[in-house]
Design a protein around this motif. Structure first.
Motif, PDB file in Angstrom:
ATOM      1  N   ASN A 368       0.854  -1.111   0.063  1.00 37.73           N
ATOM      2  CA  ASN A 368      -0.041  -0.039  -0.183  1.00 37.73           C
ATOM      3  C   ASN A 368       0.751   1.389  -0.038  1.00 37.73           C
ATOM      4  OD1 ASN A 368      -1.859   2.399   0.955  1.00 37.73           O
ATOM      5  ND2 ASN A 368      -3.037   0.925   1.487  1.00 37.73           N
ATOM      6  N   ILE A 369       1.707   1.216   0.895  1.00 39.86           N
ATOM      7  CA  ILE A 369       2.673   2.676   0.975  1.00 39.86           C
ATOM      8  C   ILE A 369       3.487   2.669  -0.254  1.00 39.86           C
ATOM      9  CG2 ILE A 369       4.536   3.472   2.263  1.00 39.86           C
ATOM     10  CD1 ILE A 369       3.078   2.223   4.904  1.00 39.86           C
ATOM     11  N   MET A 370       4.253   1.527  -0.777  1.00 40.11           N
ATOM     12  CA  MET A 370       4.705   1.747  -1.955  1.00 40.11           C
ATOM     13  C   MET A 370       3.899   2.237  -3.086  1.00 40.11           C
ATOM     14  SD  MET A 370       7.711   1.153  -1.269  1.00 40.11           S
ATOM     15  CE  MET A 370       7.349   1.552   0.431  1.00 40.11           C
ATOM     16  N   ILE A 371       2.508   2.096  -3.250  1.00 42.15           N
ATOM     17  CA  ILE A 371       1.726   2.446  -4.175  1.00 42.15           C
ATOM     18  C   ILE A 371       1.787   4.077  -4.006  1.00 42.15           C
ATOM     19  CG2 ILE A 371      -0.612   2.511  -5.118  1.00 42.15           C
ATOM     20  CD1 ILE A 371      -0.820  -0.290  -4.409  1.00 42.15           C
ATOM     21  N   GLY A 372       1.814   4.370  -2.669  1.00 38.59           N
ATOM     22  CA  GLY A 372       1.696   5.870  -2.450  1.00 38.59           C
ATOM     23  C   GLY A 372       3.050   6.672  -2.812  1.00 38.59           C
ATOM     24  N   LEU A 373       4.017   5.939  -3.380  1.00 37.50           N
ATOM     25  CA  LEU A 373       5.327   6.571  -4.219  1.00 37.50           C
ATOM     26  C   LEU A 373       4.816   7.095  -5.579  1.00 37.50           C
ATOM     27  CD1 LEU A 373       8.183   4.169  -2.736  1.00 37.50           C
ATOM     28  CD2 LEU A 373       7.648   6.292  -2.104  1.00 37.50           C
ATOM     29  N   VAL A 374       3.788   6.417  -5.837  1.00 35.72           N
ATOM     30  CA  VAL A 374       3.438   6.937  -7.377  1.00 35.72           C
ATOM     31  C   VAL A 374       1.985   7.776  -7.379  1.00 35.72           C
ATOM     32  CG1 VAL A 374       5.051   5.579  -8.784  1.00 35.72           C
ATOM     33  CG2 VAL A 374       2.629   4.723  -7.899  1.00 35.72           C
ATOM     34  N   THR A 375       1.536   7.999  -6.185  1.00 33.16           N
ATOM     35  CA  THR A 375       0.040   8.590  -6.150  1.00 33.16           C
ATOM     36  C   THR A 375       0.342  10.140  -6.053  1.00 33.16           C
ATOM     37  OG1 THR A 375      -0.385   8.110  -4.019  1.00 33.16           O
ATOM     38  CG2 THR A 375      -1.394   6.692  -5.417  1.00 33.16           C
ATOM     39  N   PRO A 376      -0.194  11.126  -6.767  1.00 31.14           N
ATOM     40  CA  PRO A 376       0.053  12.593  -6.573  1.00 31.14           C
ATOM     41  C   PRO A 376      -0.875  12.884  -5.217  1.00 31.14           C
ATOM     42  CG  PRO A 376      -1.345  12.135  -8.385  1.00 31.14           C
ATOM     43  CD  PRO A 376      -0.934  10.643  -8.149  1.00 31.14           C
ATOM     44  N   PRO A 377      -0.683  14.100  -4.849  1.00 30.75           N
ATOM     45  CA  PRO A 377       0.539  15.003  -5.313  1.00 30.75           C
ATOM     46  C   PRO A 377       1.824  14.781  -4.553  1.00 30.75           C
ATOM     47  CG  PRO A 377      -0.984  16.044  -3.382  1.00 30.75           C
ATOM     48  CD  PRO A 377      -1.712  14.674  -4.020  1.00 30.75           C
ATOM     49  N   TYR A 378       1.722  13.994  -3.366  1.00 32.99           N
ATOM     50  CA  TYR A 378       3.154  13.573  -3.128  1.00 32.99           C
ATOM     51  C   TYR A 378       3.585  12.351  -3.401  1.00 32.99           C
ATOM     52  CZ  TYR A 378       7.300  13.875   0.222  1.00 32.99           C
ATOM     53  OH  TYR A 378       8.649  13.764   0.507  1.00 32.99           O
ATOM     54  N   GLY A 379       4.379  12.172  -4.538  1.00 36.68           N
ATOM     55  CA  GLY A 379       4.924  10.734  -4.835  1.00 36.68           C
ATOM     56  C   GLY A 379       6.334  10.868  -5.173  1.00 36.68           C
ATOM     57  N   LEU A 380       7.201  10.308  -3.910  1.00 35.82           N
ATOM     58  CA  LEU A 380       8.766  10.366  -4.252  1.00 35.82           C
ATOM     59  C   LEU A 380       9.086  10.120  -5.695  1.00 35.82           C
ATOM     60  CD1 LEU A 380      10.478   9.681  -0.880  1.00 35.82           C
ATOM     61  CD2 LEU A 380      10.569  11.832  -2.211  1.00 35.82           C
ATOM     62  N   LEU A 381       8.391   8.911  -5.936  1.00 31.67           N
ATOM     63  CA  LEU A 381       8.955   8.370  -7.328  1.00 31.67           C
ATOM     64  C   LEU A 381       8.775   9.179  -8.607  1.00 31.67           C
ATOM     65  CD1 LEU A 381       8.328   4.488  -6.901  1.00 31.67           C
ATOM     66  CD2 LEU A 381      10.708   5.414  -7.431  1.00 31.67           C
ATOM     67  N   LEU A 382       7.523   9.784  -8.288  1.00 36.87           N
ATOM     68  CA  LEU A 382       7.131  10.655  -9.690  1.00 36.87           C
ATOM     69  C   LEU A 382       8.027  11.825  -9.652  1.00 36.87           C
ATOM     70  CD1 LEU A 382       3.068  10.902  -8.812  1.00 36.87           C
ATOM     71  CD2 LEU A 382       4.388   9.690 -10.556  1.00 36.87           C
ATOM     72  N   PHE A 383       8.514  12.254  -8.360  1.00 34.10           N
ATOM     73  CA  PHE A 383       9.476  13.268  -8.513  1.00 34.10           C
ATOM     74  C   PHE A 383      10.681  13.054  -9.020  1.00 34.10           C
ATOM     75  CE2 PHE A 383       7.339  14.919  -4.123  1.00 34.10           C
ATOM     76  CZ  PHE A 383       6.270  15.400  -5.009  1.00 34.10           C
ATOM     77  N   VAL A 384      11.211  11.684  -8.691  1.00 34.23           N
ATOM     78  CA  VAL A 384      12.353  11.415  -9.103  1.00 34.23           C
ATOM     79  C   VAL A 384      12.422  11.417 -10.798  1.00 34.23           C
ATOM     80  CG1 VAL A 384      14.005   9.243  -9.442  1.00 34.23           C
ATOM     81  CG2 VAL A 384      13.275  10.026  -7.325  1.00 34.23           C
ATOM     82  N   VAL A 385      11.555  10.571 -11.294  1.00 36.99           N
ATOM     83  CA  VAL A 385      11.577  10.405 -12.834  1.00 36.99           C
ATOM     84  C   VAL A 385      11.069  11.749 -13.494  1.00 36.99           C
ATOM     85  CG1 VAL A 385      10.877   8.154 -12.862  1.00 36.99           C
ATOM     86  CG2 VAL A 385       9.069   9.684 -12.781  1.00 36.99           C
ATOM     87  N   ALA A 386      10.292  12.786 -12.822  1.00 36.33           N
ATOM     88  CA  ALA A 386      10.188  14.060 -13.284  1.00 36.33           C
ATOM     89  C   ALA A 386      11.457  14.841 -13.579  1.00 36.33           C
ATOM     90  CB  ALA A 386       9.089  14.989 -12.306  1.00 36.33           C
ATOM     91  N   ASN A 387      12.338  14.712 -12.303  1.00 33.46           N
ATOM     92  CA  ASN A 387      13.508  15.274 -12.254  1.00 33.46           C
ATOM     93  C   ASN A 387      14.469  14.867 -13.586  1.00 33.46           C
ATOM     94  OD1 ASN A 387      15.510  17.139 -11.638  1.00 33.46           O
ATOM     95  ND2 ASN A 387      16.197  15.793 -10.116  1.00 33.46           N
ATOM     96  N   MET A 388      14.174  13.438 -13.645  1.00 34.58           N
ATOM     97  CA  MET A 388      15.378  12.837 -14.663  1.00 34.58           C
ATOM     98  C   MET A 388      14.891  13.184 -15.980  1.00 34.58           C
ATOM     99  SD  MET A 388      15.592   9.157 -12.968  1.00 34.58           S
ATOM    100  CE  MET A 388      16.177   8.211 -14.244  1.00 34.58           C
ATOM    101  N   THR A 389      13.733  13.353 -16.450  1.00 33.40           N
ATOM    102  CA  THR A 389      13.167  13.493 -17.708  1.00 33.40           C
ATOM    103  C   THR A 389      12.582  15.020 -17.943  1.00 33.40           C
ATOM    104  OG1 THR A 389      11.033  12.814 -17.113  1.00 33.40           O
ATOM    105  CG2 THR A 389      12.236  11.272 -18.036  1.00 33.40           C
ATOM    106  N   LYS A 390      12.701  15.738 -16.844  1.00 36.11           N
ATOM    107  CA  LYS A 390      12.079  17.280 -17.333  1.00 36.11           C
ATOM    108  C   LYS A 390      10.645  17.174 -17.806  1.00 36.11           C
ATOM    109  CE  LYS A 390      16.259  18.468 -15.631  1.00 36.11           C
ATOM    110  NZ  LYS A 390      16.359  18.297 -14.090  1.00 36.11           N
ATOM    111  N   GLN A 391      10.101  16.313 -17.675  1.00 41.44           N
ATOM    112  CA  GLN A 391       8.576  16.358 -17.854  1.00 41.44           C
ATOM    113  C   GLN A 391       7.543  16.923 -16.677  1.00 41.44           C
ATOM    114  OE1 GLN A 391       7.249  14.843 -21.154  1.00 41.44           O
ATOM    115  NE2 GLN A 391       9.525  15.294 -21.407  1.00 41.44           N
ATOM    116  N   SER A 392       6.465  17.537 -17.104  1.00 39.51           N
ATOM    117  CA  SER A 392       5.934  18.033 -15.961  1.00 39.51           C
ATOM    118  C   SER A 392       5.057  16.861 -14.969  1.00 39.51           C
ATOM    119  CB  SER A 392       4.648  18.912 -16.397  1.00 39.51           C
ATOM    120  OG  SER A 392       3.703  18.062 -17.052  1.00 39.51           O
TER     121      SER A 392
END
Lengths: 432, 170
Positions: A368-392
């Motif tokens: 459950n908590i790992m799914i939370g890593l990809v749920t907005p607005p606060y998802g660490l994994l989303l931030f990581v890939v956003a930073n890597m790809t410079k996508q919104s």
């Protein structure tokens, strides 16, 4: 209702946290404030943090698993692994998407951190997928983030080490319990990728000539051996999970330095520095939680909650449903380790009282908590890939939605069918 | 601030990073030695766990005091990353001041606790525990100094730290 020191403590954590103070500091500061108000010696904060960190030997697996993953990423272990996965699943529709998921599943067998997986694998595969516009960059980023969720679910796993600390459940059995749900998540993501790839006509990778297959396999062999060594070491009863983590890091270092000859000293320094920083970030959360959990314990919050929930005559299934909903909402807002350290310990006594198995509970909570890593607005994994790809973030979240839904289906299944989690631990002798 | 001061600050940070790297490397090396002695030589050593656990304690608190940058700390920044520069200043002044007050107020008690631990020694190496625990005092003092500086920056108009990982360069 009278304002109690405990209420002020909670309000302070929420306010300081929302105002942007790092969460570890917010917990320490608020706990110190509580101690002053409640007439407890404020030196207790230092005592709780120091003794807590000093006496939790299991936590040492955390820096070592982080180090193992960082060492694998500087060596070319990750590249070799991706080549191997290309042979396995590249020829299906949406091939590189499948490669991404399968590489994460194998990588998960050596790393315990979703962030390290997303960085290590994403660094290479996002480039491969986005080359010549074959896949939209946002899609490549989204599937990378989703697939990295598998990392801490297939053993080894840093969040499970943290859960073991707060629940006293066995790390070994928790690790085993994560195996089937992790594979199910991988399959669910591959099905999702396949459906999307067919609809959008994503490319198929050119088949790799048969004569090159042995070479690619031999090249990937040292990387593939790592999960095997780790699992045999731990489940053959040879090593503790913590020592297993040290051996994994050592093996990654040797394999990178000797077999692939791809490690320079500055790279090694950088990898160790990165690991030590990641260790500090998580360690500060743990330190904050040590101070705050002292407050929670003397206020007897878990017991009160148990009585409160007891009043509703909840069944075990009803409780699990509530826990899942609560954690999913919290997962959208909070960082995973914080939830594990602060919220989960409050829930454990009630789970125990309802006769819920703590290994099953732990695996469901971690998924459950790992799914939370990809749920907005606060998802660490989303931030990581956003930073890597410079996508919104918005574009990545849109592409990630089908994967989040797929993960939720798996979560619902393992919650409803505890055997999916407990089957493997029981084969290895777990009496739960 | 003058350039020499900034240079000196950078130099100090790099040395602090060296310490973190040394601590984690030591932890790693001693772990390998421990595994080697226990499983290969069948002759378990006791001192290793003490060294490992001490390095863990120090990596966390030393790193939090000197190595971790603002952008690398785990925080809940939905509000912070979406408000104006001026609002950020106000938030930083509030959180910084509360932190400084709490850490300063509890410092004497923390110091009493740590120095009291000199009566206890570690089981194998017989090191007084107050030495191992002294890192907490270093941590407290460093955090107080650091947040004094952050509050000062919030007042003097330097750009406020960015926390949104999507906006921070690699």
């Amino acid at each position: 209702m009278a304002v109690t020191p405990f209420m002020i403590c909670i309000i302070m954590i929420v306010t300081l946290g929302t105002f942007g103070l790092p969460i570890g500091h917010a917990m320490i500061v608020s706990s110190i404030a509580y101690m002053f108000m409640a007439g407890v010696d404020p030196g207790t904060a230092a005592e709780q943090i120091l003794n807590g960190l000093f006496n939790s030997y299991v936590l040492l697996a955390i820096p070592l698993f982080i180090l193992a993953a960082d060492l694998m990423n500087i060596g070319s272990l990750t590249d070799k692994l991706l080549n191997f996965c290309l042979v396995l699943v590249g020829r299906f529709r949406g091939g590189l998407g499948h490669v991404n998921v399968v590489a994460n599943m194998i990588f998960a067998g050596m790393s315990g951190s979703a962030i390290a997986d997303a960085v290590g694998i994403g660094r290479i595969i996002i480039g491969m997928m986005a080359k010549d516009g074959r896949y939209p960059v946002a899609y490549a980023a989204a599937i990378t983030a989703a697939a990295a969720v598998i990392g801490p679910i297939i053993p080894p796993s840093i969040p499970m080490v943290v859960y073991a600390l707060v629940s006293d459940a066995s790390i070994g059995y928790l690790f085993l319990g994560g195996f089937v749900p992790g594979v199910m998540l991988g399959l669910a993501f591959m099905v999702t990728n396949f459906i999307i790839a067919r609809k959008r006509n994503y490319p198929v990778e050119p088949p790799i000539p048969l004569r090159e297959v042995p070479k690619i396999t031999i090249n990937a062999f040292p990387a593939l051996m790592l999960p095997v060594i780790l699992l045999f070491g731990i489940y053959g009863g040879v090593m503790t999970p913590t020592e297993g983590a040290a051996v994994a890091a050592f093996y990654a270092l040797l394999a990178s330095a000797l077999l692939y000859r791809s490690v320079t000293l500055p790279q090694l320094y950088e990898a160790i520095l990165n690991s030590s920083k990641a260790t500090t970030s998580i360690g500060m959360l743990i330190a904050g939680a040590m101070a705050f959990n002292y407050v929670v314990t003397i206020e007897q919050i878990p017991v009160s909650l148990q009585h409160f929930i007891g009043g509703f005559q909840l069944t075990a299934a009803g409780f699990m449903l509530l826990v899942n909903l609560l954690l999913l909402v919290l997962g959208c807002l909070l960082e995973g380790t914080t939830i594990l350290l602060v919220v989960v310990p409050i829930l454990i006594p009630t789970a125990k009282a309802l006769g819920i198995d703590l290994v099953y509970f732990g695996v469901v909570v971690v998924v459950n908590i790992m799914i939370g890593l990809v749920t907005p607005p606060y998802g660490l994994l989303l931030f990581v890939v956003a930073n890597m790809t410079k996508q919104s973030l918005g574009s990545i979240v849109r592409e990630a939605l089908p994967f989040i839904v797929a993960a939720l289906v798996v979560l619902a299944f393992i919650t409803a069918v505890p055997e999916a989690v407990l089957w493997l631990p029981q084969i290895f002798g777990y009496k739960g | 601030m003058s350039n020499q001061l900034i240079e000196a600050g950078r130099w100090l940070r790099r040395r602090a990073e060296d310490v973190s790297v040394a601590l984690l490397s030591t932890m790693f090396a001693v772990f390998i030695i421990q595994v080697f002695f226990r499983y290969v030589l069948n002759d378990p050593i006791g001192w290793s766990e003490e060294v490992i656990i001490t390095t863990w304690l120090w990596v966390v608190l030393w790193g939090a005091a000197f190595v971790l940058r603002e952008s690398e700390e785990i925080r809940f920044d939905i509000l912070y990353s979406n408000v104006s520069e001026n609002t950020r200043r106000i938030l930083n002044v509030i959180t910084g001041t509360v932190l400084i007050l709490a850490y300063v107020a509890s410092l004497p008690a923390a110091y009493r606790y740590v120095s009291f631990m000199k009566v206890e020694h570690s089981a194998y190496l017989r090191v007084p525990i107050n030495w191992m625990y002294s890192v907490f005092i270093i941590f407290s003092v460093a955090c107080i100094a650091r947040y004094c500086y952050l509050v000062y920056r919030a007042f003097t108009g330097a750009k406020q730290p960015e926390t949104d990982p999507a906006k921070i360069g690699d």
